[in-house]
Design a protein around this motif. Structure first.
Motif, PDB file in Angstrom:
ATOM      1  N   LEU A 122       0.836  -1.211   0.000  1.00 39.85           N
ATOM      2  CA  LEU A 122       0.000   0.000   0.000  1.00 39.85           C
ATOM      3  C   LEU A 122       0.871   1.263   0.000  1.00 39.85           C
ATOM      4  CD1 LEU A 122      -2.865   1.261   0.313  1.00 39.85           C
ATOM      5  CD2 LEU A 122      -2.525   1.121   2.790  1.00 39.85           C
ATOM      6  N   LEU A 123       1.883   1.260   0.856  1.00 37.56           N
ATOM      7  CA  LEU A 123       2.741   2.440   0.942  1.00 37.56           C
ATOM      8  C   LEU A 123       3.551   2.619  -0.340  1.00 37.56           C
ATOM      9  CD1 LEU A 123       3.925   2.285   4.678  1.00 37.56           C
ATOM     10  CD2 LEU A 123       2.089   3.643   3.678  1.00 37.56           C
ATOM     11  N   HIS A 124       3.983   1.521  -0.919  1.00 35.23           N
ATOM     12  CA  HIS A 124       4.678   1.613  -2.213  1.00 35.23           C
ATOM     13  C   HIS A 124       3.741   2.195  -3.270  1.00 35.23           C
ATOM     14  CE1 HIS A 124       8.646   0.054  -1.628  1.00 35.23           C
ATOM     15  NE2 HIS A 124       8.202  -1.019  -0.998  1.00 35.23           N
ATOM     16  N   ASP A 125       2.498   1.745  -3.234  1.00 36.70           N
ATOM     17  CA  ASP A 125       1.516   2.234  -4.202  1.00 36.70           C
ATOM     18  C   ASP A 125       1.299   3.740  -4.014  1.00 36.70           C
ATOM     19  OD1 ASP A 125      -0.437   1.777  -6.274  1.00 36.70           O
ATOM     20  OD2 ASP A 125      -1.978   2.065  -4.736  1.00 36.70           O
ATOM     21  N   ALA A 126       1.209   4.158  -2.746  1.00 37.07           N
ATOM     22  CA  ALA A 126       1.030   5.596  -2.471  1.00 37.07           C
ATOM     23  C   ALA A 126       2.230   6.378  -2.995  1.00 37.07           C
ATOM     24  CB  ALA A 126       0.867   5.821  -0.963  1.00 37.07           C
ATOM     25  N   ALA A 127       3.423   5.834  -2.773  1.00 38.54           N
ATOM     26  CA  ALA A 127       4.637   6.524  -3.230  1.00 38.54           C
ATOM     27  C   ALA A 127       4.655   6.619  -4.754  1.00 38.54           C
ATOM     28  CB  ALA A 127       5.872   5.789  -2.719  1.00 38.54           C
ATOM     29  N   GLU A 128       4.254   5.534  -5.400  1.00 39.40           N
ATOM     30  CA  GLU A 128       4.220   5.505  -6.865  1.00 39.40           C
ATOM     31  C   GLU A 128       3.235   6.547  -7.397  1.00 39.40           C
ATOM     32  OE1 GLU A 128       5.768   4.145 -10.266  1.00 39.40           O
ATOM     33  OE2 GLU A 128       6.399   3.558  -8.255  1.00 39.40           O
ATOM     34  N   ARG A 129       2.064   6.575  -6.780  1.00 38.63           N
ATOM     35  CA  ARG A 129       1.035   7.538  -7.216  1.00 38.63           C
ATOM     36  C   ARG A 129       1.511   8.979  -6.983  1.00 38.63           C
ATOM     37  NH1 ARG A 129      -3.797   5.259  -8.352  1.00 38.63           N
ATOM     38  NH2 ARG A 129      -4.002   3.064  -7.776  1.00 38.63           N
ATOM     39  N   ALA A 130       2.114   9.204  -5.827  1.00 39.83           N
ATOM     40  CA  ALA A 130       2.595  10.560  -5.506  1.00 39.83           C
ATOM     41  C   ALA A 130       3.691  10.973  -6.481  1.00 39.83           C
ATOM     42  CB  ALA A 130       3.115  10.599  -4.063  1.00 39.83           C
ATOM     43  N   ALA A 131       4.587  10.043  -6.795  1.00 37.85           N
ATOM     44  CA  ALA A 131       5.673  10.372  -7.724  1.00 37.85           C
ATOM     45  C   ALA A 131       5.106  10.676  -9.114  1.00 37.85           C
ATOM     46  CB  ALA A 131       6.674   9.221  -7.788  1.00 37.85           C
ATOM     47  N   ASN A 132       4.114   9.901  -9.529  1.00 33.62           N
ATOM     48  CA  ASN A 132       3.487  10.177 -10.835  1.00 33.62           C
ATOM     49  C   ASN A 132       2.844  11.556 -10.842  1.00 33.62           C
ATOM     50  OD1 ASN A 132       4.220   7.712 -11.807  1.00 33.62           O
ATOM     51  ND2 ASN A 132       2.247   6.713 -11.365  1.00 33.62           N
ATOM     52  N   TYR A 133       2.188  11.869  -9.731  1.00 32.40           N
ATOM     53  CA  TYR A 133       1.546  13.192  -9.625  1.00 32.40           C
ATOM     54  C   TYR A 133       2.596  14.295  -9.748  1.00 32.40           C
ATOM     55  CZ  TYR A 133      -0.973  17.203  -7.794  1.00 32.40           C
ATOM     56  OH  TYR A 133      -1.532  18.452  -7.665  1.00 32.40           O
ATOM     57  N   LEU A 134       3.648  14.171  -8.954  1.00 30.76           N
ATOM     58  CA  LEU A 134       4.685  15.218  -8.969  1.00 30.76           C
ATOM     59  C   LEU A 134       5.311  15.341 -10.353  1.00 30.76           C
ATOM     60  CD1 LEU A 134       6.416  14.618  -5.501  1.00 30.76           C
ATOM     61  CD2 LEU A 134       4.819  16.448  -6.128  1.00 30.76           C
ATOM     62  N   ASN A 135       5.501  14.199 -11.010  1.00 31.23           N
ATOM     63  CA  ASN A 135       6.061  14.201 -12.359  1.00 31.23           C
ATOM     64  C   ASN A 135       5.200  14.956 -13.348  1.00 31.23           C
ATOM     65  OD1 ASN A 135       8.404  13.264 -13.254  1.00 31.23           O
ATOM     66  ND2 ASN A 135       7.837  11.101 -13.205  1.00 31.23           N
ATOM     67  N   SER A 136       3.879  14.893 -13.111  1.00 36.41           N
ATOM     68  CA  SER A 136       2.949  15.518 -14.058  1.00 36.41           C
ATOM     69  C   SER A 136       2.922  17.045 -13.925  1.00 36.41           C
ATOM     70  CB  SER A 136       1.527  14.972 -13.838  1.00 36.41           C
ATOM     71  OG  SER A 136       0.961  15.537 -12.660  1.00 36.41           O
ATOM     72  N   LEU A 137       3.458  17.562 -12.812  1.00 31.54           N
ATOM     73  CA  LEU A 137       3.275  18.985 -12.536  1.00 31.54           C
ATOM     74  C   LEU A 137       3.937  19.894 -13.570  1.00 31.54           C
ATOM     75  CD1 LEU A 137       3.715  19.089  -8.649  1.00 31.54           C
ATOM     76  CD2 LEU A 137       1.604  19.362  -9.960  1.00 31.54           C
ATOM     77  N   ALA A 138       5.052  19.432 -14.122  1.00 30.73           N
ATOM     78  CA  ALA A 138       5.778  20.285 -15.065  1.00 30.73           C
ATOM     79  C   ALA A 138       5.000  20.483 -16.356  1.00 30.73           C
ATOM     80  CB  ALA A 138       7.141  19.678 -15.358  1.00 30.73           C
ATOM     81  N   THR A 139       4.139  19.532 -16.698  1.00 37.58           N
ATOM     82  CA  THR A 139       3.487  19.602 -18.008  1.00 37.58           C
ATOM     83  C   THR A 139       1.965  19.794 -17.939  1.00 37.58           C
ATOM     84  OG1 THR A 139       3.493  17.202 -17.958  1.00 37.58           O
ATOM     85  CG2 THR A 139       5.218  18.268 -19.268  1.00 37.58           C
TER      86      THR A 139
END
Ligand SMILES: Cc1ncc(COP(=O)(O)O)c(C=O)c1O
Length: 470
Positions: free
Chosen positions: A25-42
Motif C-alpha cells: 500500500l505504501l509503495h503504491d502511495a509513493a508511486e502515485r505521488a511520484a506520478n503526480y509530482l512528475n505531471s506537474l511540469a506539463t
C-alpha cells in the motif's frame, strides 16, 4: 533495531502478511505521488472541467461496508489528483505558496508513519530532540537572540497568535496583572499599534486574544506599504507594536531600526510578522531588508511558504521564553509532570499535534545555509525577471520589486481582471488579483523551490499572450 526495551512483537505469520500488504500500500502511495509530482511540469496548473465535474462522485454516502485500502487510495487518486490546483508545481504564482522539497515531503511521510503526538518530551523523545535541533538552527539562521524560544504551529496566523499571547502576558505582567489567571476583565488597557497594511490574519490574531481588531491604533504606510516611522505615536503604558517583514502585496519591509528603537524607548513589546519576509535574513544579498529585525521581542514566520515544507507549518519565536511559556503551558495530573526537559506543548496553543518540525529539520539539513539562500535569491531574481519582461512591453509594475512579489497593471481595472482571467484559463501558470492603493493588479509571488528560469520564461510568454488577446 534496538530491542533493549523488552519483548519482540514479531511472532506470527499473520503479522508478516499484514506487513507485506501495508508495504504494498505504501509503495503504491509513493508511486502515485511520484506520478503526480512528475505531471506537474506539463499539466495545466488549473484543474479541467471534466475533473471538477467528476468530484460529484464524492457525494456518495458512507458505504455500509469497508473496502480494500488500495482501492480506496486508487479512488482518491483517480477523483482528486486531477481536480487539484498544481500549487506544488513550478508555475503557481498565487498568494504566497511554496511547494514541498522532496526531502521535506519524504520526511513528512516518515513522521506520519511514526505518528508521534509531539506535545511531550518524555513520551516522544526522538522528535522532541529533532524539533529542538530545528529550532536552534532557525534561531541561528535568522540571527535571533540565542535565548529565543519557539513553537511549531500551523502557520503564520497561529504563529502571530502565539507570539502575541506572550506579548499580552508580558506587558500586563509588567503592569502587575496576571492575564492567564484573571483574563482581560478589569485589566489595564493595552495599546496595540499596527500599520494600515498589517496582514488581516495579524488583526484576526489580535481579535482572538481579546485585544480587538477595531481598537488597534493604525499607523499610515508609505507608497510601498512600509510603516512610516515618523508616524509612530507616542508610547505610554502597556503597548504592543506590530511590524511586518514582507508586505503580502509588495514584499516591502518596515524600517525596523528606527521603529524598534522608538518602540522600545517607550517600553513597548515589538512583534514582527515575517510570514515570508523573515527568510530574507538567510541571504547575503537581501538581508539588508531585515536589518535590525533581531532587536524585536517576537517573530512569526511560515515554513510552508519559503522553506517549502508541506502544509501546515508555521513558527512562533519569542525572545523571553518565560513569557511564551506563561501564555501557553498547562498542567494536569494525567499528563507528564514538568521536568528539566523542554516540553514542546509548553510553547504552542496545541497540546496534541503532529511532529511538524521533522520536515523542517529535513529541509534545513538537505539545503544547508547555501541551499536556503540560493532558493530565496533565485525566486527574487525570477520576480525581477517577471517585472522587467512585463514593463519592457509597456505594462506598469506598481511596486518596487525588492523581494519575490510583483504587482502588474494591464491598463484599467476591468482590463487587468480580464487579462488575469484569460491567464488563469490558459493554465500555463496561475496568478491572482489584488487591489493595491486603489489599482487592480495581477499579483505574482515566486516562492517555489522547483521554479526554474524556463518556467518563468514560459509563464511570461503566457502573460504577454493573455494581455495581447484581451
Ligand atoms: C504577512 C503575512 N502574515 C500572515 C500570513 C498568514 O499566513 P498563514 O496563511 O500561513 O496563516 C500571511 C499569508 O500570506 C502573510 O503574508
Amino acid at each position: 533495531m534496538d530491542t533493549s526495551t523488552g519483548a519482540s512483537i514479531r511472532n506470527s505469520g499473520e503479522t508478516a502478511e499484514e506487513d507485506s500488504s501495508t508495504r504494498a500500500l505504501l509503495h503504491d502511495a509513493a508511486e502515485r505521488a511520484a506520478n503526480y509530482l512528475n505531471s506537474l511540469a506539463t499539466r495545466p496548473v488549473v484543474p479541467g472541467a471534466v475533473a471538477l465535474a467528476a468530484l460529484q462522485r464524492l457525494d456518495a454516502p458512507l458505504p455500509a461496508h469497508g473496502s480494500d485500502a488500495m482501492q480506496t487510495l486508487a479512488l482518491i487518486d483517480e477523483l482528486v489528483s486531477p481536480a487539484t490546483m498544481a500549487m506544488a508545481g513550478p508555475r503557481f504564482f498565487g498568494f504566497v505558496i511554496g511547494g514541498s522539497l522532496p526531502a521535506a515531503l519524504a520526511a513528512n511521510w516518515l513522521a506520519g508513519a511514526w505518528d508521534q503526538n509531539a506535545g511531550y518530551n518524555s513520551v516522544t523523545p526522538g522528535v522532541a530532540r529533532l524539533e529542538q535541533s530545528a529550532l536552534r538552527r532557525l534561531v541561528a539562521l535568522f540571527e535571533l537572540p540565542p535565548e529565543t524560544a519557539g513553537g511549531f504551529v500551523t502557520g503564520a496566523t497561529v504563529a502571530n497568535f502565539t507570539a502575541l499571547a506572550a506579548a499580552r502576558h508580558a506587558v500586563l505582567a509588567r503592569a502587575g496583572w496576571d492575564v492567564e489567571a484573571d483574563g482581560l476583565f478589569g485589566a489595564p488597557p493595552i495599546t496595540v499599534i499596527a500599520a494600515d497594511e498589517a496582514h488581516p490574519t495579524l488583526l484576526k490574531s489580535l481579535g482572538m486574544l481579546g485585544l480587538g481588531r477595531a481598537r488597534i491604533v493604525r499607523v499610515p504606510d508609505d507608497a510601498q506599504g512600509r510603516m512610516r516611522a515618523d508616524e509612530l505615536p507616542q508610547i505610554a503604558g502597556p503597548t504592543i507594536v506590530c511590524l511586518q517583514a514582507g508586505n503580502v502585496n509588495t514584499g516591502a519591509f518596515d524600517p525596523f531600526v528606527p521603529l524598534i528603537e522608538q518602540a522600545h524607548r517607550g517600553g513597548a513589546w515589538v512583534h514582527v510578522d515575517g510570514a515570508f519576509g523573515l527568510w530574507a535574513k538567510a541571504t547575503a544579498s537581501l538581508r539588508h531588508l531585515v536589518e535590525g529585525v533581531e532587536a524585536a521581542d517576537s517573530w512569526a514566520t511560515d515554513a510552508h511558504k519559503w522553506l517549502n515544507v508541506p502544509y501546515d507549518s508555521g513558527l512562533a519565536f519569542v525572545r523571553d521564553a518565560h513569557a511564551l511559556k506563561a501564555a501557553m503551558a498547562i498542567n494536569a495530573d494525567y499528563l507528564p509532570q514538568p521536568g528539566a526537559e523542554r516540553n514542546p506543548s509548553d510553547f504552542t496553543p496545541e497540546l496534541s499535534r503532529r511532529a511538524r518540525g521533522v520536515e523542517i529539520w529535513a529541509a534545513l539539513q538537505t539545503l544547508g545555509r547555501a541551499g536556503i539562500a540560493e532558493m530565496i535569491e533565485r525566486n527574487c531574481r525570477q520576480a525581477r525577471r517577471f517585472a522587467a519582461g512585463l514593463s519592457a512591453k509597456g505594462y506598469a509594475v506598481l511596486n518596487d520589486v525588492v523581494l519575490n512579489q510583483v504587482l502588474v497593471s494591464f491598463g484599467d481595472d476591468a482590463r487587468t481582471r480580464r487579462v488575469v482571467a484569460r491567464l488563469q484559463a490558459d493554465g500555463t501558470c496561475w496568478c491572482g488579483i489584488t487591489v493595491w492603493q486603489g489599482h487592480t493588479a495581477m499579483r505574482i509571488s515566486v516562492s517555489n523551490w522547483s521554479t526554474g528560469d524556463h518556467d518563468v520564461e514560459q509563464s511570461l510568454e503566457a502573460m504577454l499572450r493573455a494581455a495581447a488577446s484581451v
